[in-house]
Design an enzyme around this catalytic site. Structure first.
Site, PDB file in Angstrom:
ATOM      1  CB  CYS A   2     -18.176 -14.448 -13.165  1.00  0.00           C
ATOM      2  SG  CYS A   2     -16.964 -14.635 -11.874  1.00  0.00           S
ATOM      3  NE  ARG A  27     -23.829 -15.621 -14.584  1.00  0.00           N
ATOM      4  CZ  ARG A  27     -24.291 -16.857 -14.667  1.00  0.00           C
ATOM      5  NH1 ARG A  27     -25.579 -17.049 -14.811  1.00  0.00           N
ATOM      6  NH2 ARG A  27     -23.490 -17.879 -14.613  1.00  0.00           N
ATOM      7  CD1 TRP A  74     -20.290 -13.782  -5.692  1.00  0.00           C
ATOM      8  CD2 TRP A  74     -19.163 -15.701  -5.950  1.00  0.00           C
ATOM      9  NE1 TRP A  74     -20.454 -14.529  -4.550  1.00  0.00           N
ATOM     10  CE2 TRP A  74     -19.773 -15.706  -4.672  1.00  0.00           C
ATOM     11  CE3 TRP A  74     -18.389 -16.800  -6.323  1.00  0.00           C
ATOM     12  CZ2 TRP A  74     -19.649 -16.765  -3.786  1.00  0.00           C
ATOM     13  CZ3 TRP A  74     -18.265 -17.866  -5.440  1.00  0.00           C
ATOM     14  CH2 TRP A  74     -18.883 -17.842  -4.185  1.00  0.00           C
ATOM     15  CG  ASN A 100     -19.329 -17.948 -15.171  1.00  0.00           C
ATOM     16  OD1 ASN A 100     -19.043 -18.093 -13.981  1.00  0.00           O
ATOM     17  ND2 ASN A 100     -20.470 -18.369 -15.683  1.00  0.00           N
ATOM     18  N   GLY A 101     -16.366 -19.332 -14.190  1.00  0.00           N
ATOM     19  CA  GLY A 101     -16.146 -20.735 -13.849  1.00  0.00           C
ATOM     20  C   GLY A 101     -14.898 -20.891 -13.005  1.00  0.00           C
ATOM     21  CD  GLU A 479     -36.890 -20.378   1.376  1.00  0.00           C
ATOM     22  OE1 GLU A 479     -35.920 -21.156   1.430  1.00  0.00           O
ATOM     23  OE2 GLU A 479     -36.901 -19.367   0.645  1.00  0.00           O
ATOM     24  CE  LYS A 483     -35.108 -16.608   0.718  1.00  0.00           C
ATOM     25  NZ  LYS A 483     -35.143 -17.441  -0.425  1.00  0.00           N
ATOM     26  CD  GLU A 486     -30.944 -15.580   0.305  1.00  0.00           C
ATOM     27  OE1 GLU A 486     -32.065 -16.050   0.105  1.00  0.00           O
ATOM     28  OE2 GLU A 486     -29.994 -15.788  -0.466  1.00  0.00           O
ATOM     29  CG  HIS A 502     -33.970 -32.480  22.465  1.00  0.00           C
ATOM     30  ND1 HIS A 502     -34.102 -33.343  23.522  1.00  0.00           N
ATOM     31  CD2 HIS A 502     -35.157 -32.506  21.809  1.00  0.00           C
ATOM     32  CE1 HIS A 502     -35.302 -33.903  23.495  1.00  0.00           C
ATOM     33  NE2 HIS A 502     -35.970 -33.400  22.471  1.00  0.00           N
ATOM     34  CE  LYS A 597     -32.512 -15.451  -8.520  1.00  0.00           C
ATOM     35  NZ  LYS A 597     -33.260 -15.571  -7.266  1.00  0.00           N
TER      36      LYS A 597
HETATM   37  C1  AGP Z   1     -32.182 -18.490  -2.422  1.00  0.00           C
HETATM   38  O1  AGP Z   1     -32.678 -17.356  -1.803  1.00  0.00           O
HETATM   39  C2  AGP Z   1     -30.773 -18.572  -2.526  1.00  0.00           C
HETATM   40  N1  AGP Z   1     -30.219 -17.425  -3.121  1.00  0.00           N
HETATM   41  C3  AGP Z   1     -30.124 -19.894  -2.870  1.00  0.00           C
HETATM   42  O2  AGP Z   1     -30.239 -20.680  -1.740  1.00  0.00           O
HETATM   43  C4  AGP Z   1     -30.612 -20.707  -4.087  1.00  0.00           C
HETATM   44  O3  AGP Z   1     -31.885 -21.212  -3.854  1.00  0.00           O
HETATM   45  C5  AGP Z   1     -29.620 -21.862  -4.338  1.00  0.00           C
HETATM   46  O4  AGP Z   1     -28.380 -21.311  -4.669  1.00  0.00           O
HETATM   47  C6  AGP Z   1     -30.078 -22.803  -5.420  1.00  0.00           C
HETATM   48  O5  AGP Z   1     -30.209 -22.161  -6.639  1.00  0.00           O
HETATM   49  P1  AGP Z   1     -31.022 -22.804  -7.818  1.00  0.00           P
HETATM   50  O6  AGP Z   1     -32.434 -22.923  -7.382  1.00  0.00           O
HETATM   51  O7  AGP Z   1     -30.855 -21.832  -8.954  1.00  0.00           O
HETATM   52  O8  AGP Z   1     -30.413 -24.149  -8.101  1.00  0.00           O
END
Ligand code: AGP
Length: 602
Positions: A2, A27, A74, A100-101, A479, A483, A486, A502, A597
């Site tokens: 949020c 957020r 969120w 937020n929280g 990675e 990407k 997500e 395996h 984010k």
């Molecule tokens: C990355 O594409 C993601 N959205 C996510 O994995 C992110 O890297 C993770 O939440 C960690 O965030 P930070 O680097 O702000 O700690």
């Protein structure tokens, strides 16, 4: 997660809130709402399910006001609905709150203090604002009621609240969740981050955990948990409004992918001046004295930690262990005698990482945060910080922060190795090698149309896919896979190429897309063997290969860089593959479903 924003003073509150919420949409974006009022107590409370644009559609031009609070959500407690959207109102109707929280003891608070109350939704926030209303029954002032409630609430929160009987004041508090005060002339602001307020001001004041702040148009008063007043200097943010625009790009993600060569060059400029590494002595000493480095991170930042492990161990002659922050508490490694904890976090706000930092600090262990968020929680609370200098990253999918994290880790490793005269560091000309990385990135980015064409058809309709690689390429596979899944919602696994046989090879069938990464001669023949194995079971393979071990039939050829830094070059095609696959599937690239984010809940 949020995002919250608030304003009081001589601005059009509605306009400030909407502009701020748009900047905070990263957020969370499942519902949003605002409350505005003014000296005459002309009030409006509007909520909408969906993005800020939906909220905007519901706000008439007559809605302005001089005081307001806004929220983009969120969901944690309760579905995305207008009832659960913030702001929430107390039972008495007097207090209006955004949050937020996560309030951990919301059930207990409800049972102990609010049994007679009626709630419209399922959120923990509604309990908080009802609790403040309840405390007001036995308090002389709102400030006293707010303070009493804060003492009872456990968990993470950033609150901004309006007392409808006192429309020129914002009541603000935080614990664990980010919140900043913005200072204007004739008005003041509050927001989850500086970007939400940067159009209005560049002057900010930090709020620390367990502090309460009373914000009026001409004053900002900070109180600690005991109620004592605190003086705190403001700081000037280096952010520029143009940094947070998309420019001519259709999506932030593409802009941020394209920015990577210049981010790498900026890191060289910031950290290497006349051949000297600009890393403070305290950090060099902390790494040198450590007998083991524990990297704690989540998601992409965790992958950046893995990509840095080999060169960090070699150049600093110190073993490195990777820890997923959300797992640390359950799988606590046997700690060495003199550990150093490195927290890698783009935002610097990730709650999972922060809770580990709190624990390791309590144990007396030194900590370093590597972040893109100056003044962020992890930065403030660690002993040391190294900044990424990557510029704001807005797209939820992290791209330039990942490469910047690895580059800054390389700067640190080299600085430590050089200071100690370690052989591997002496042999490694970091400045030159990072410049080659930037050049390699430019070449791959210049050829992005080719990647778009390769992706077309192959990933547009598929439900699942694989990335495979060995050694450093395995970490890029992890990675690349994150990407892709997500933002495109393709179920994708990043797999150690040799491990496939395996068990997981059972999932390969006719047409399954497999992206294979080969960055070095040491892995080439074995990974090519694995490619043949999946191809003979029907897989459609895309090869992403470093130029010095490529063959003419390879699909994407990446200019070769130093073996320590291959992740920086090999990841670029994987970012573009995710981008184009998502574009072709017609999805929202910058704001994928269910994500945010900055992940400020555990
Ligand atoms: C990355 O594409 C993601 N959205 C996510 O994995 C992110 O890297 C993770 O939440 C960690 O965030 P930070 O680097 O702000 O700690």
């Amino acid at each position: 997660m949020c995002g919250i924003v608030g304003v009081v003073g001589t601005r059009n509150a509605t306009d400030v809130l909407i502009q701020g919420l748009q900047k905070l949409e990263y957020r969370g974006y499942d519902s949003a709402g605002i409350f505005v009022t003014d000296e005459t107590r002309t009030e409006t409370l509007i909520k909408a399910v969906g993005r800020i644009a939906k909220l905007q559609e519901k706000i008439g031009i007559e809605v302005n006001g001089s005081t307001g609070i806004g929220h983009t959500r969120w969901a944690t407690h309760g579905v995305a609905s207008e009832d659960n959207a913030h702001p929430h109102v107390s039972e008495t109707g007097r207090y209006v709150l955004v949050h937020n929280g996560v309030i951990e003891n919301f059930k207990e608070l409800k049972e102990e203090y609010l049994v007679a109350d009626t709630f419209v939704g399922q959120t923990d926030t509604e309990i908080a604002v009802h609790l403040i209303g309840e405390m007001a029954k036995t308090s002389a002032t709102t400030q006293e009621a707010f303070a009493k409630a804060l003492k009872l609430i456990q968990g993470s929160f950033a609150f901004a609240m309006v007392d409808r009987e006192e429309p020129g004041t914002l009541y603000v508090a935080k614990n664990k969740s980010p919140l900043l005060i913005g200072l204007g002339e004739g008005y003041n602001l509050v927001g989850s981050d500086a970007m939400a307020m940067i159009r209005e001001t560049k002057n900010f004041v930090e709020i620390h955990d367990n502090e309460m702040v009373i914000v009026k148009k001409e004053s900002v008063e900070i109180f600690d948990a005991s109620g004592a007043k605190i003086e705190r200097e403001h700081y000037v943010a280096e952010l520029d409004l143009s940094d947070i625009g998309k420019g001519t790009y259709p999506y932030y993600m593409l802009k941020e992918i394209d920015e990577q060569p210049s981010v790498i060059r900026r890191i060289i400029q910031k950290y290497v001046v006349d051949g000297e590494y600009q890393v403070e002595q305290g950090i060099i000493d902390a790494v040198t004295e450590a007998d083991r480095i524990y990297i704690v991170a989540a998601g992409t930042s965790y992958h950046a930690g893995y990509a840095s492990k080999e060169f960090f161990e070699k150049m600093t002659e110190t073993p490195v262990e990777l820890c997923l922050s959300s797992e640390f508490g359950y799988n606590i490694p046997l700690l060495s005698k003199k550990p150093l904890f490195i927290y890698i976090s783009q935002s610097g706000e990730t709650a999972d990482s922060r809770q580990v930092l709190v624990k390791t600090s309590a144990l007396g262990h030194k900590s370093l945060t590597i972040t893109n968020g100056p003044g962020s929680t992890l930065s403030r609370e660690a002993d040391f910080t190294l900044l990424l200098n990557a510029g704001p990253e807005i797209a939820v999918a992290s791209t330039k922060a990942y490469t910047a994290q690895i580059a800054v880790m390389a700067v640190l490793a080299k600085a430590v190795g050089a200071a100690n005269g370690y052989e591997a560091a002496k042999e490694f000309d970091l400045e030159h090698e990072l410049a080659l990385v930037a050049t390699s990135m430019v070449a791959t980015l210049d050829d992005k149309e080719k990647i778009a064409n390769i992706v077309e058809g192959l990933l547009t309709g598929t439900r699942n896919a694989f990335y495979i690689g060995r050694g450093a390429d395995y970490f890029v596979a992890m990675e690349g896979s994150l990407k892709l899944k997500e933002i495109s919602y393709i179920q994708c696994e990043g797999f150690a190429a040799g491990e496939l046989k395996h068990g997981t090879i059972a999932l390969i069938e006719e047409g399954t897309p497999v992206q294979a990464i080969i960055s070095g001669a040491n892995t080439a023949s074995h990974t090519r063997g694995n490619i043949m194995e999946v191809e003979s079971r029907g897989a459609k393979v895309i090869t992403i290969v470093a130029a010095d071990c490529a063959v003419p039939t390879d699909d994407i050829i990446v200019p070769t860089v130093h073996k320590y830094l291959t992740s920086l070059a090999m990841v670029i095609p994987t970012q573009l593959i995710a981008y184009y696959a998502t574009l072709q599937r017609g999805l929202d690239i910058d704001k994928p479903r269910n994500l945010a984010k900055s992940v400020t809940v555990e």
